[in-house]
Motif scaffolding. Structure first.
Motif, short mmCIF file in Angstrom:
data_model
loop_
_atom_site.label_atom_id
_atom_site.label_comp_id
_atom_site.label_asym_id
_atom_site.label_seq_id
_atom_site.Cartn_x
_atom_site.Cartn_y
_atom_site.Cartn_z
N ARG A 104 132.24 65.78 -6.21
CA ARG A 104 132.19 66.13 -4.78
C ARG A 104 131.08 67.15 -4.55
O ARG A 104 130.77 67.93 -5.43
N PRO A 105 130.51 67.17 -3.35
CA PRO A 105 129.48 68.17 -3.06
C PRO A 105 130.07 69.59 -3.07
O PRO A 105 131.18 69.81 -2.58
N ILE A 106 129.31 70.51 -3.62
CA ILE A 106 129.73 71.90 -3.61
C ILE A 106 129.35 72.49 -2.26
O ILE A 106 128.20 72.44 -1.85
N GLU A 107 130.35 73.01 -1.57
CA GLU A 107 130.14 73.61 -0.26
C GLU A 107 130.72 75.01 -0.28
O GLU A 107 131.75 75.25 -0.89
N GLU A 139 133.52 76.19 -8.84
CA GLU A 139 134.69 76.06 -9.71
C GLU A 139 135.86 75.39 -9.00
O GLU A 139 136.68 74.73 -9.65
N ALA A 140 135.95 75.52 -7.68
CA ALA A 140 137.06 74.95 -6.92
C ALA A 140 136.77 73.54 -6.41
O ALA A 140 137.68 72.88 -5.88
N THR A 141 135.55 73.06 -6.60
CA THR A 141 135.17 71.74 -6.08
C THR A 141 135.50 70.67 -7.11
O THR A 141 135.10 70.78 -8.27
N PRO A 142 136.22 69.63 -6.71
CA PRO A 142 136.51 68.54 -7.64
C PRO A 142 135.22 67.87 -8.13
O PRO A 142 134.24 67.77 -7.38
N HIS A 143 135.24 67.44 -9.38
CA HIS A 143 134.08 66.78 -9.98
C HIS A 143 133.63 65.61 -9.11
O HIS A 143 134.43 64.83 -8.62
#
Length: 123
Positions: free
Chosen positions: A113-116, A107-111
């Motif tokens: 971008r890889p989710i980390e 939810e905090a990752t910008p569209h």
């Protein structure tokens, strides 16, 4: 015709993602990773294929599951998590905390971008 050539009724489910040729495919990379992890753990002897089939079947047939099969890999992960807890390999609360952390990270990752996991604002 071998057993592998006989199409499963699940493959015909309208919610299952398919390739342009109509073959079933993984809906997301995480589903392929869950599949690979399951096969690896089975090959290492953590559980029998019968145990796996029973665990997955139990999840797929729980009340409230999608009749069209669209939540199949959610069932897959729940079954795998349940087996890991049952076999004493993982703690259920730790699994849940990690799932929640990954959700917050997503939810905090910008569209685009890889989710980390480091993107979890509570970490």
């Amino acid at each position: 015709m071998s057993a592998c050539e006989i199409p499963s009724a699940l493959v015909q489910s309208p919610g299952m993602p398919k390739s342009p040729e109509g073959d079933p495919v993984f809906p997301e990379p995480w589903a392929a990773e869950a599949f690979a992890m399951t096969v690896h753990l089975h090959e290492r002897g953590l559980f029998t294929w019968s145990e796996w089939a029973a665990a997955l079947s139990g999840e797929v047939h729980k009340p409230g599951r999608a009749e069209d099969g669209s939540d199949y890999f959610d069932c897959w992960v729940a079954a795998l998590s349940g087996l890991l807890v049952m076999k004493g390999v993982a703690d259920g609360e730790v699994i849940l905390a990690l799932q929640q952390s990954w959700q917050r990270a997503a939810e905090a990752t910008p569209h685009g971008r890889p989710i980390e996991l480091g993107n979890d604002p509570l970490r």
